[in-house]
Scaffold this motif. Structure first.
Motif, PDB file in Angstrom:
ATOM      1  N   GLU A 132     -46.962 122.198  26.974  1.00 50.66           N
ATOM      2  CA  GLU A 132     -47.134 120.816  26.544  1.00 50.66           C
ATOM      3  C   GLU A 132     -46.954 120.807  25.035  1.00 50.66           C
ATOM      4  OE1 GLU A 132     -50.288 117.123  26.612  1.00 50.66           O
ATOM      5  OE2 GLU A 132     -50.480 118.715  28.101  1.00 50.66           O
ATOM      6  N   TYR A 133     -46.139 119.904  24.546  1.00 51.24           N
ATOM      7  CA  TYR A 133     -45.790 119.867  23.126  1.00 51.24           C
ATOM      8  C   TYR A 133     -46.714 118.928  22.367  1.00 51.24           C
ATOM      9  CZ  TYR A 133     -41.817 122.753  24.105  1.00 51.24           C
ATOM     10  OH  TYR A 133     -41.044 123.824  24.458  1.00 51.24           O
ATOM     11  N   PHE A 134     -47.010 119.321  21.119  1.00 53.67           N
ATOM     12  CA  PHE A 134     -47.893 118.568  20.246  1.00 53.67           C
ATOM     13  C   PHE A 134     -47.186 118.331  18.912  1.00 53.67           C
ATOM     14  CE2 PHE A 134     -50.565 120.860  23.216  1.00 53.67           C
ATOM     15  CZ  PHE A 134     -51.373 119.845  23.689  1.00 53.67           C
ATOM     16  N   TYR A 135     -47.757 117.429  18.129  1.00 58.44           N
ATOM     17  CA  TYR A 135     -47.159 117.062  16.849  1.00 58.44           C
ATOM     18  C   TYR A 135     -47.093 118.253  15.892  1.00 58.44           C
ATOM     19  CZ  TYR A 135     -46.277 114.727  12.450  1.00 58.44           C
ATOM     20  OH  TYR A 135     -45.731 114.357  11.259  1.00 58.44           O
TER      21      TYR A 135
ATOM     22  N   ASN B 291     -26.768 122.967  22.184  1.00 63.80           N
ATOM     23  CA  ASN B 291     -27.272 122.714  23.536  1.00 63.80           C
ATOM     24  C   ASN B 291     -28.808 122.791  23.571  1.00 63.80           C
ATOM     25  OD1 ASN B 291     -26.694 121.965  26.220  1.00 63.80           O
ATOM     26  ND2 ASN B 291     -27.033 124.079  26.891  1.00 63.80           N
ATOM     27  N   LYS B 292     -29.438 122.145  22.583  1.00 64.77           N
ATOM     28  CA  LYS B 292     -30.889 122.181  22.407  1.00 64.77           C
ATOM     29  C   LYS B 292     -31.529 120.858  22.817  1.00 64.77           C
ATOM     30  CE  LYS B 292     -30.815 126.135  20.104  1.00 64.77           C
ATOM     31  NZ  LYS B 292     -31.361 127.346  20.639  1.00 64.77           N
ATOM     32  N   PHE B 293     -32.799 120.914  23.160  1.00 67.67           N
ATOM     33  CA  PHE B 293     -33.604 119.722  23.363  1.00 67.67           C
ATOM     34  C   PHE B 293     -33.987 119.173  22.002  1.00 67.67           C
ATOM     35  CE2 PHE B 293     -34.062 121.113  27.615  1.00 67.67           C
ATOM     36  CZ  PHE B 293     -34.710 120.128  28.369  1.00 67.67           C
ATOM     37  N   MET B 294     -34.167 117.859  21.941  1.00 64.38           N
ATOM     38  CA  MET B 294     -34.769 117.244  20.769  1.00 64.38           C
ATOM     39  C   MET B 294     -36.185 116.822  21.128  1.00 64.38           C
ATOM     40  SD  MET B 294     -31.851 115.026  18.804  1.00 64.38           S
ATOM     41  CE  MET B 294     -32.893 114.892  17.329  1.00 64.38           C
ATOM     42  N   ILE B 295     -37.003 116.677  20.086  1.00 60.55           N
ATOM     43  CA  ILE B 295     -38.368 116.185  20.272  1.00 60.55           C
ATOM     44  C   ILE B 295     -38.534 114.930  19.417  1.00 60.55           C
ATOM     45  CG2 ILE B 295     -39.327 117.652  18.419  1.00 60.55           C
ATOM     46  CD1 ILE B 295     -41.789 118.023  20.392  1.00 60.55           C
ATOM     47  N   HIS B 296     -39.256 113.972  19.980  1.00 57.39           N
ATOM     48  CA  HIS B 296     -39.528 112.717  19.289  1.00 57.39           C
ATOM     49  C   HIS B 296     -41.041 112.561  19.189  1.00 57.39           C
ATOM     50  CE1 HIS B 296     -40.731 108.411  19.911  1.00 57.39           C
ATOM     51  NE2 HIS B 296     -40.073 108.329  18.777  1.00 57.39           N
ATOM     52  N   PHE B 297     -41.515 112.246  17.995  1.00 58.41           N
ATOM     53  CA  PHE B 297     -42.912 111.949  17.777  1.00 58.41           C
ATOM     54  C   PHE B 297     -43.021 110.449  17.508  1.00 58.41           C
ATOM     55  CE2 PHE B 297     -42.516 116.379  16.205  1.00 58.41           C
ATOM     56  CZ  PHE B 297     -43.276 116.982  17.204  1.00 58.41           C
ATOM     57  N   GLY B 298     -43.649 109.735  18.421  1.00 63.29           N
ATOM     58  CA  GLY B 298     -43.819 108.301  18.258  1.00 63.29           C
ATOM     59  C   GLY B 298     -44.839 107.965  17.195  1.00 63.29           C
ATOM     60  N   VAL B 299     -45.093 106.680  17.041  1.00 68.40           N
ATOM     61  CA  VAL B 299     -45.978 106.209  15.969  1.00 68.40           C
ATOM     62  C   VAL B 299     -47.432 106.532  16.234  1.00 68.40           C
ATOM     63  CG1 VAL B 299     -44.432 104.423  15.193  1.00 68.40           C
ATOM     64  CG2 VAL B 299     -46.063 103.900  16.996  1.00 68.40           C
TER      65      VAL B 299
END
Length: 121
Positions: free
Chosen positions: A25-28, A113-121
């Protein structure tokens, strides 16, 4: 200064995950993923197109579509061309250096060929 009001824009961040882990599970962590920031208002403008992109919320165990506005989104390589089209078609791409940085970040993720990660507000 009297009469001067500085507006603080809400930012959203995007980075590249070098090695995706199936069960994690990914975190900020903005620095770890070398994130670029854009004004969150862009997400509002793009929303109808973003919800068509296959993504994951927080981990690969939670498939979704679009972005977790107040959470973490994993964007798989197969969704990056569509995401890049959304960013590049924005009318402000030539005026906003942050949008160009995001377009470059998406291109780098696609090339690797990598995943990106997005951190919302």
């Amino acid at each position: 200064m009297e009469g001067y009001r500085q507006e603080k824009m809400i930012k959203t961040e995007f980075g590249i995950i070098e090695d995706i882990e199936e069960t994690r599970e990914y975190f900020y962590d903005s620095k770890k993923y070398q994130c670029v920031c854009i004004d969150d208002d862009y997400i509002d403008d793009w929303w109808n197109k973003l919800v068509l992109l296959k993504t994951y919320f927080h981990s690969l165990d939670c498939p979704e579509f679009g972005l977790a506005r107040w959470g973490i989104t994993l964007i798989p390589p197969e969704s990056l061309p569509g995401f890049q089209d959304i960013v590049l078609s924005d009318k402000q791409i030539n005026e906003d250096v942050h949008l160009r940085e995001l377009a470059d970040k998406i291109r780098d993720a696609m090339n690797g060929n990598k995943f990106m990660i997005h951190f919302g507000v």
